[in-house]
Design a protein around this motif. Sequence first.
Motif, PDB file in Angstrom:
ATOM      1  N   ALA A 286     -10.413   7.062  -6.309  1.00  0.00           N
ATOM      2  CA  ALA A 286     -10.539   7.701  -4.993  1.00  0.00           C
ATOM      3  C   ALA A 286     -10.650   6.644  -3.899  1.00  0.00           C
ATOM      4  N   ARG A 287     -11.399   5.579  -4.158  1.00  0.00           N
ATOM      5  CA  ARG A 287     -11.580   4.521  -3.161  1.00  0.00           C
ATOM      6  C   ARG A 287     -10.272   3.787  -2.880  1.00  0.00           C
ATOM      7  N   HIS A 288      -9.447   3.576  -3.906  1.00  0.00           N
ATOM      8  CA  HIS A 288      -8.249   2.746  -3.762  1.00  0.00           C
ATOM      9  C   HIS A 288      -6.949   3.542  -3.692  1.00  0.00           C
ATOM     10  N   GLU A 289      -7.038   4.870  -3.698  1.00  0.00           N
ATOM     11  CA  GLU A 289      -5.824   5.676  -3.706  1.00  0.00           C
ATOM     12  C   GLU A 289      -4.938   5.390  -2.495  1.00  0.00           C
ATOM     13  N   LEU A 290      -5.534   5.267  -1.332  1.00  0.00           N
ATOM     14  CA  LEU A 290      -4.737   5.003  -0.127  1.00  0.00           C
ATOM     15  C   LEU A 290      -4.014   3.658  -0.234  1.00  0.00           C
ATOM     16  N   ALA A 291      -4.691   2.641  -0.719  1.00  0.00           N
ATOM     17  CA  ALA A 291      -4.059   1.326  -0.872  1.00  0.00           C
ATOM     18  C   ALA A 291      -2.913   1.401  -1.887  1.00  0.00           C
ATOM     19  N   LEU A 292      -3.119   2.112  -2.982  1.00  0.00           N
ATOM     20  CA  LEU A 292      -2.066   2.254  -3.991  1.00  0.00           C
ATOM     21  C   LEU A 292      -0.886   3.056  -3.434  1.00  0.00           C
ATOM     22  N   ARG A 293      -1.193   4.097  -2.679  1.00  0.00           N
ATOM     23  CA  ARG A 293      -0.150   4.930  -2.071  1.00  0.00           C
ATOM     24  C   ARG A 293       0.669   4.090  -1.073  1.00  0.00           C
ATOM     25  N   ASN A 294      -0.007   3.314  -0.236  1.00  0.00           N
ATOM     26  CA  ASN A 294       0.698   2.474   0.739  1.00  0.00           C
ATOM     27  C   ASN A 294       1.525   1.400   0.036  1.00  0.00           C
TER      28      ASN A 294
END
Length: 185
Positions: free
Chosen positions: A24-32
């Motif tokens: 959940a914490r790193h989902e945005l970074a992985l998505r980007n």
Amino acid sequence: MDVESDQPESPDPISEADFVRLFARHELALRNYARLILPDWNRVDDVLQDASITMWESRQRLRDESGFLPWGKVIVRHKCFNAIAKMRRDRLVLDKNVLELIAREEAVETESEDLIRIQLSLEECLGELTPERRELVLAPYRGAGEVKTLADESGKTPNSLYKIIGRLRGKLSQCVEAKLRLELS
């Protein structure tokens, strides 16, 4: 002689709850990161879903929380390249080596944990506002004339709403700074 007993014990794998928290914490970074490689957000969603399943199934290999993001990016990159290979049948795409180079260069430039923390803190702070205040502070970003429309609806002048927006932005800034300080302590 038992060879395994001579080896130092490796740390335990992360727990299921820790995995969910880290994802959940790193989902945005992985998505980007996936978006840097893939041509559209629909493919990013599909790849991230596939990568999350692979990550979940191999989570026992991860022993250190600090290694989660680099580990996740390797899996996402692999899934992206698999998706690209499937896309080649349909249309022309960039060579894998070019995409690899772009992914590496962009990852270095955009891999800012601080930026992600700021964004998450801002989202939390926005969530603490009342719906009316949140709508007001986001109005200038929704398009030209949105603040004027809100002013007309509320019976106030656009200038008075901009003053309120300015104060709200100041409070949001203080809130974000406080959350970041708390996170670092």
